[in-house]
Design a protein around this motif. Sequence first.
Motif, PDB file in Angstrom:
ATOM      1  N   THR A 106      -3.993 -28.314  21.481  1.00 41.22           N
ATOM      2  CA  THR A 106      -3.857 -28.774  22.890  1.00 41.22           C
ATOM      3  C   THR A 106      -2.317 -28.344  23.555  1.00 41.22           C
ATOM      4  O   THR A 106      -2.240 -29.065  24.582  1.00 41.22           O
ATOM      5  CB  THR A 106      -2.542 -30.299  21.621  1.00 41.22           C
ATOM      6  N   GLY A 107      -2.175 -27.225  23.798  1.00 45.18           N
ATOM      7  CA  GLY A 107      -1.395 -26.628  24.967  1.00 45.18           C
ATOM      8  C   GLY A 107      -2.273 -26.067  25.791  1.00 45.18           C
ATOM      9  O   GLY A 107      -3.529 -25.497  25.665  1.00 45.18           O
ATOM     10  N   HIS A 108      -1.938 -25.851  26.836  1.00 44.02           N
ATOM     11  CA  HIS A 108      -2.434 -25.429  28.516  1.00 44.02           C
ATOM     12  C   HIS A 108      -1.678 -24.028  28.811  1.00 44.02           C
ATOM     13  O   HIS A 108      -0.328 -24.380  28.355  1.00 44.02           O
ATOM     14  CB  HIS A 108      -2.292 -26.214  28.958  1.00 44.02           C
ATOM     15  N   ALA A 147       0.330 -13.565  30.710  1.00 49.00           N
ATOM     16  CA  ALA A 147      -0.876 -14.468  29.853  1.00 49.00           C
ATOM     17  C   ALA A 147      -2.211 -14.068  28.966  1.00 49.00           C
ATOM     18  O   ALA A 147      -1.416 -15.516  27.856  1.00 49.00           O
ATOM     19  CB  ALA A 147      -1.153 -15.506  31.109  1.00 49.00           C
ATOM     20  N   ALA A 148      -2.091 -13.172  28.308  1.00 47.88           N
ATOM     21  CA  ALA A 148      -2.508 -12.560  26.983  1.00 47.88           C
ATOM     22  C   ALA A 148      -1.830 -13.481  25.920  1.00 47.88           C
ATOM     23  O   ALA A 148      -2.458 -13.023  25.257  1.00 47.88           O
ATOM     24  CB  ALA A 148      -3.529 -11.439  27.265  1.00 47.88           C
ATOM     25  N   VAL A 149      -0.683 -13.551  26.239  1.00 44.58           N
ATOM     26  CA  VAL A 149       0.218 -13.697  24.639  1.00 44.58           C
ATOM     27  C   VAL A 149      -0.235 -14.829  24.506  1.00 44.58           C
ATOM     28  O   VAL A 149      -0.030 -14.959  22.712  1.00 44.58           O
ATOM     29  CB  VAL A 149       1.633 -13.252  25.137  1.00 44.58           C
ATOM     30  N   ALA A 150      -0.433 -15.852  25.083  1.00 44.78           N
ATOM     31  CA  ALA A 150      -1.126 -16.952  24.687  1.00 44.78           C
ATOM     32  C   ALA A 150      -2.221 -16.899  23.315  1.00 44.78           C
ATOM     33  O   ALA A 150      -2.145 -18.023  22.281  1.00 44.78           O
ATOM     34  CB  ALA A 150      -1.135 -17.944  25.795  1.00 44.78           C
ATOM     35  N   HIS A 169      -9.416 -21.370  22.172  1.00 42.95           N
ATOM     36  CA  HIS A 169      -9.041 -22.397  23.201  1.00 42.95           C
ATOM     37  C   HIS A 169      -8.159 -21.762  24.252  1.00 42.95           C
ATOM     38  O   HIS A 169      -8.141 -21.041  25.182  1.00 42.95           O
ATOM     39  CB  HIS A 169      -8.747 -23.453  22.644  1.00 42.95           C
ATOM     40  N   TYR A 170      -6.994 -20.932  23.317  1.00 42.41           N
ATOM     41  CA  TYR A 170      -5.802 -20.238  24.330  1.00 42.41           C
ATOM     42  C   TYR A 170      -6.567 -18.846  25.111  1.00 42.41           C
ATOM     43  O   TYR A 170      -6.380 -18.507  26.046  1.00 42.41           O
ATOM     44  CB  TYR A 170      -4.846 -19.088  23.449  1.00 42.41           C
ATOM     45  N   ALA A 171      -7.441 -18.445  24.879  1.00 41.25           N
ATOM     46  CA  ALA A 171      -8.108 -17.355  25.491  1.00 41.25           C
ATOM     47  C   ALA A 171      -9.257 -18.048  26.331  1.00 41.25           C
ATOM     48  O   ALA A 171      -8.931 -17.226  27.529  1.00 41.25           O
ATOM     49  CB  ALA A 171      -9.755 -16.471  24.665  1.00 41.25           C
ATOM     50  N   ALA A 172      -9.778 -18.660  25.903  1.00 42.51           N
ATOM     51  CA  ALA A 172     -10.139 -19.628  27.878  1.00 42.51           C
ATOM     52  C   ALA A 172      -9.453 -20.253  28.146  1.00 42.51           C
ATOM     53  O   ALA A 172      -9.031 -20.233  29.623  1.00 42.51           O
ATOM     54  CB  ALA A 172     -10.806 -21.147  26.635  1.00 42.51           C
ATOM     55  N   GLU A 173      -8.052 -20.576  28.135  1.00 40.59           N
ATOM     56  CA  GLU A 173      -6.467 -20.968  28.897  1.00 40.59           C
ATOM     57  C   GLU A 173      -6.315 -19.933  29.259  1.00 40.59           C
ATOM     58  O   GLU A 173      -6.379 -19.835  31.296  1.00 40.59           O
ATOM     59  CB  GLU A 173      -5.522 -21.246  28.233  1.00 40.59           C
ATOM     60  N   ARG A 218      -9.168 -18.643  32.413  1.00 41.00           N
ATOM     61  CA  ARG A 218      -9.193 -19.759  33.385  1.00 41.00           C
ATOM     62  C   ARG A 218      -7.849 -19.748  33.882  1.00 41.00           C
ATOM     63  O   ARG A 218      -8.244 -19.405  35.652  1.00 41.00           O
ATOM     64  CB  ARG A 218      -8.660 -21.176  32.685  1.00 41.00           C
ATOM     65  N   VAL A 219      -6.766 -19.291  34.219  1.00 42.45           N
ATOM     66  CA  VAL A 219      -5.285 -18.969  34.979  1.00 42.45           C
ATOM     67  C   VAL A 219      -5.338 -17.641  35.698  1.00 42.45           C
ATOM     68  O   VAL A 219      -4.274 -17.406  36.427  1.00 42.45           O
ATOM     69  CB  VAL A 219      -3.814 -19.154  34.008  1.00 42.45           C
ATOM     70  N   SER A 220      -6.089 -16.581  34.848  1.00 43.31           N
ATOM     71  CA  SER A 220      -6.134 -14.978  35.476  1.00 43.31           C
ATOM     72  C   SER A 220      -7.603 -15.402  35.445  1.00 43.31           C
ATOM     73  O   SER A 220      -7.085 -14.019  37.562  1.00 43.31           O
ATOM     74  CB  SER A 220      -6.837 -14.255  34.429  1.00 43.31           C
ATOM     75  N   LYS A 221      -8.014 -16.338  36.502  1.00 42.43           N
ATOM     76  CA  LYS A 221      -9.139 -16.207  37.655  1.00 42.43           C
ATOM     77  C   LYS A 221      -8.500 -16.938  39.037  1.00 42.43           C
ATOM     78  O   LYS A 221      -8.859 -16.145  40.084  1.00 42.43           O
ATOM     79  CB  LYS A 221     -10.080 -16.546  37.223  1.00 42.43           C
TER      80      LYS A 221
END
Length: 171
Positions: free
Chosen positions: A5-7, A121-124, A160-164, A167-170
Motif C-alpha cells: 500500500t505504500g508510496h 530511494a532504492a532503500v524503499a 511494488h516498491y521497485a516500481a515506486e 517512478r520517482v527516479s524518472k
Amino acid sequence: MPGATGHVVRRTSEVVELALTRTFDATAADVWASLTDPGRTAGWLGPWRGEPGVGRTVELRMSFEEGDAWSTVHIEACEPEKRLRVIVSDDPQEDDWVLEARLEEHAGQTELTFVHALADAAVAESSGPGWEYYLDMLVASRAGVPLPDWDDYYPAQVAHYAAEVARVSKG
C-alpha cells in the motif's frame, strides 16, 4: 498475501519519503497509545526503555528482527495524539532511520500516516515490505488476531516498491 500500500514520494531533489497509511476505528488517543506505550508496542514492534521526551533518547528492541540488539531512538518531535518524529540509530555502518508517525482523527476514525525519510530511494525496495509488515502487525495486535507472517511480505512486495522507486527516479 497482503497487497503493498505504500508510496515513495519525492519532496525535493534530495528528499524522498516512503509513506504508508492505516485507518483505525479508534480515537487518536488510543492509536497514540499503541505507538508510544511500551506495553503496547511490545506486541507489534518491540519493547522500549528509557525516559521519553523531546530531545531525549530511549532504546528500542525490534522483537521481530534477527538478534536481540537494542537501537538508540532520539525523539526529535512529539505532539501527543498528532505527531511523533524519531531518529533510530542501529548500526554505525548504516544510515540512521528518520521516522515519523502522523495521526488525524475524523468521525471516530484515526488515520495513521507512517513516513520513513530515505537518503536513497532504492532503500524503499527492502524497507517498504518491512514497514508494511510492522504496520499490519500493529493492526493485528490491536484487533487481537494472529500476527502476519513475514514471508507473505518479502520478497512478494519488492516489485511494488521497485516500481515506486522507478517512478520517482524518472522525474
